[in-house]
Write a protein that holds these residues in place. Structure first.
Motif, PDB file in Angstrom:
ATOM      1  N   ALA A   2       0.977  -1.195   0.017  1.00  0.00           N
ATOM      2  CA  ALA A   2       0.024  -0.139  -0.025  1.00  0.00           C
ATOM      3  C   ALA A   2       0.783   1.252  -0.056  1.00  0.00           C
ATOM      4  N   ARG A   3       0.361   2.232  -0.822  1.00  0.00           N
ATOM      5  CA  ARG A   3       1.108   3.506  -0.818  1.00  0.00           C
ATOM      6  C   ARG A   3       1.073   4.331   0.787  1.00  0.00           C
ATOM      7  N   ALA A   4       2.236   4.688   1.236  1.00  0.00           N
ATOM      8  CA  ALA A   4       2.232   5.301   2.311  1.00  0.00           C
ATOM      9  C   ALA A   4       1.930   6.971   2.284  1.00  0.00           C
ATOM     10  N   ASN A   6       3.072  10.887   2.960  1.00  0.00           N
ATOM     11  CA  ASN A   6       4.485  11.560   3.160  1.00  0.00           C
ATOM     12  C   ASN A   6       4.300  12.413   4.646  1.00  0.00           C
ATOM     13  N   ALA A  72      -5.613   5.591   3.385  1.00  0.00           N
ATOM     14  CA  ALA A  72      -4.649   5.807   2.274  1.00  0.00           C
ATOM     15  C   ALA A  72      -4.931   4.595   1.381  1.00  0.00           C
ATOM     16  N   GLU A  76      -6.000   5.077  -2.612  1.00  0.00           N
ATOM     17  CA  GLU A  76      -5.334   4.502  -3.616  1.00  0.00           C
ATOM     18  C   GLU A  76      -6.258   3.277  -4.396  1.00  0.00           C
ATOM     19  N   ASP A  82      -2.765   8.840 -12.062  1.00  0.00           N
ATOM     20  CA  ASP A  82      -1.625   8.907 -11.178  1.00  0.00           C
ATOM     21  C   ASP A  82      -1.673  10.340 -10.392  1.00  0.00           C
ATOM     22  N   ASP A  85       2.904  12.573  -4.652  1.00  0.00           N
ATOM     23  CA  ASP A  85       2.931  12.150  -3.314  1.00  0.00           C
ATOM     24  C   ASP A  85       2.173  13.331  -2.522  1.00  0.00           C
ATOM     25  N   PHE A  88      -1.788  12.801  -3.433  1.00  0.00           N
ATOM     26  CA  PHE A  88      -2.309  11.707  -2.735  1.00  0.00           C
ATOM     27  C   PHE A  88      -2.377  12.003  -1.507  1.00  0.00           C
TER      28      PHE A  88
END
Length: 227
Positions: A2-4, A6, A72, A76, A82, A85, A88
């Motif tokens: 999974a995308r974290a 920032n 998140a 996602e 797209d 960071d 998102f």
């Protein structure tokens, strides 16, 4: 994996939620529910927050990280285009605040914002964010301010559009802020300030020319970055 989110996102949410060690009622609801604690936490220890609950900052920070990771993962899954960071992160902060929504409640998952973004309309996001400023039918200044902060994070290093270039991945504006570009324009502006500190029309004229040169460099950098 999974995308974290920032560090900028975590900092934004902490700033706008604010740490509260003692449970407090929701100021925007009629009966005070849901009670909240820490960094906007409405549940602790597997139950809803209740009056009289307390929490340490370290535990609240840990719960926030876990909560944002869960949000998140959902963002996602739902977003089909797209994102940088910061973009998102802005959506995660937004969804964390308004909720994901569902069949009987409007939230991020069924928002117009998500529909427009998934259609490739990046530029619509700031305006859609700004619409979410109501609580129980009333405009809340705190929400107005928070939406502006989220829009600011969205725009930071975002995919931008110009009169000839559409907003899309691969067209970030971060190139505008390289050390070389900052040094060139900043050096001229600094020199202009030094020259202008003198007296007389000649000094003023030279300072004006240096300012014009700095603006020209900035324009050329922006033009290059958006090609």
């Amino acid at each position: 994996m999974a995308r974290a989110v920032n560090a900028e996102t975590l900092s934004l949410v902490k700033q706008w939620e604010g740490f509260r060690p003692n449970a407090y009622p929701d100021p925007g609801s009629r009966d005070g529910t849901p009670w909240t604690i820490g960094y906007g936490q409405t549940r602790i220890k597997g139950r809803a927050v209740r009056k009289g609950d307390t929490i340490a900052e370290a535990e609240a920070a840990s719960l926030l990280v876990t909560r944002l990771a869960e949000t998140a993962a959902q963002v996602e899954r739902l977003v089909k285009v797209d994102l940088s960071d910061n973009q998102f992160g802005a959506l995660v902060a937004f969804a964390d605040n308004i909720g994901m929504g569902g069949s009987k409640k409007v939230g991020f998952s069924n928002s117009t914002l998500l529909k427009k973004l998934n259609a490739g309309n990046y530029d619509a996001v700031p305006g859609e964010l700004a619409k979410w400023k109501y609580n129980d039918g009333k405009v809340m200044q705190g929400l107005v301010n928070r939406r502006a902060a989220e829009a600011g994070l969205w725009a930071k290093g975002a995919f931008v559009s110009t009169s000839t270039v559409e907003a899309k991945p691969g067209n970030p504006i971060k190139e505008m802020t390289t050390p070389e570009n900052i040094g060139a324009a900043g050096g001229l502006l600094g020199g202009a300030a030094a020259v202008a500190s003198g007296n007389g029309p000649v000094q003023y004229a030279i300072a004006a020319l240096m300012v014009i040169a700095a603006i020209t460099i900035a324009f050329l950098v922006i033009r290059k970055a958006t090609r």
